[in-house]
Design a protein around this motif. Structure first.
Motif, short mmCIF file in Angstrom:
data_model
loop_
_atom_site.label_atom_id
_atom_site.label_comp_id
_atom_site.label_asym_id
_atom_site.label_seq_id
_atom_site.Cartn_x
_atom_site.Cartn_y
_atom_site.Cartn_z
N PRO A 25 0.88 -1.23 0.04
CA PRO A 25 -0.10 0.30 -0.08
C PRO A 25 0.87 1.39 0.05
N TYR A 26 2.14 1.38 0.76
CA TYR A 26 2.96 2.40 0.64
C TYR A 26 3.45 2.65 -1.07
N VAL A 27 3.63 1.73 -1.47
CA VAL A 27 3.76 1.78 -3.10
C VAL A 27 2.58 2.51 -3.83
N SER A 28 1.49 1.89 -3.72
CA SER A 28 0.33 2.06 -4.73
C SER A 28 -0.50 3.25 -4.15
N LYS A 29 -0.38 3.68 -3.01
CA LYS A 29 -1.19 4.72 -2.32
C LYS A 29 -0.44 5.88 -1.92
N THR A 30 0.92 5.80 -1.54
CA THR A 30 1.53 6.78 -0.93
C THR A 30 3.03 7.43 -1.82
N ALA A 31 3.31 8.49 -1.62
CA ALA A 31 4.80 8.84 -2.08
C ALA A 31 5.72 8.61 -0.94
N ILE A 32 5.39 7.99 0.22
CA ILE A 32 6.30 7.60 1.45
C ILE A 32 7.54 6.89 0.55
N THR A 33 7.33 5.89 -0.25
CA THR A 33 8.40 5.16 -1.01
C THR A 33 8.18 5.94 -2.37
#
Length: 197
Positions: A25-33
């Motif tokens: 979800p960090y990949v698909s929904k955020t710019a955290i990664t």
């Protein structure tokens, strides 16, 4: 290490499926990664395996469920940087805000000190203006744990149609002697510490 039925232990490649489910979800929904595509299970297993050759990769687990994970890795990768490491942490979406991050980072810091690492560095996406994909929460979390911003790169990451900055944050774990003790690779450290690592 254990607290309130939450156990901190070293990750294994057998954990990859649960860890990848946390990371995706960090990949698909955020710019955290800044990663665009979720890695395959095999690629993720390889990442864990490669990290564990030299650095700790730890999970927070409760009743067999992994709630989050953290690890260190090479900072730049040249020999003179042996006493610095880059930190990363990811928590299950539903388990944020309950102290897991502090617990994982506390364990990671103790392991890093035992390895003779003196500097921990975090590379963090930073929005000029907060949006649905990226807030400044990660910077605030690291600052709360004693990290300080030591550098900022402007508009160096592009994701979801937006340019994002990136900051480096740093925490010093101890004094820097004239001649530092050599880095102890994590597998050797685990051998010395037994169940503690």
């Amino acid at each position: 290490m254990q607290s309130d039925d939450i156990r901190i232990r070293a990750a294994t490649t057998a954990d990859a499926e649960q860890l990848l489910a946390i990371y995706a979800p960090y990949v698909s929904k955020t710019a955290i990664t800044f990663e665009y595509e979720t890695p395959s299970l095999a690629a993720f297993q390889e990442r864990i395996e490669n990290t564990l050759k030299r650095y700790p990769y730890i999970v927070a687990e409760k009743n067999g469920e992994i709630l989050g994970y953290a690890y260190t890795g090479a900072f730049v990768g040249r020999a003179a940087y042996d006493w610095a490491a880059e930190v990363s942490i990811y928590l299950k979406e539903s388990r944020r805000g309950i102290g897991l991050g502090r617990m994982l980072y506390g364990a990671l810091e103790e392991l890093s000190k035992a390895q003779h690492i003196l500097n921990l560095n975090a590379c963090i996406g930073y929005p000029e203006h907060e949006d649905t994909y990226l807030t400044r929460n990660s910077v605030q979390f690291h600052a709360h744990l004693g990290y300080a911003i030591v550098g900022r790169f402007h508009k160096c990451g592009y994701k979801f149609g937006t340019w994002y900055d990136m900051v480096w944050m740093e925490k010093l774990l101890g004094e820097h002697p004239d001649v530092p003790a050599p880095l102890i690779p994590f597998p050797e450290l685990r051998g010395k510490m037994g169940d503690k690592a």
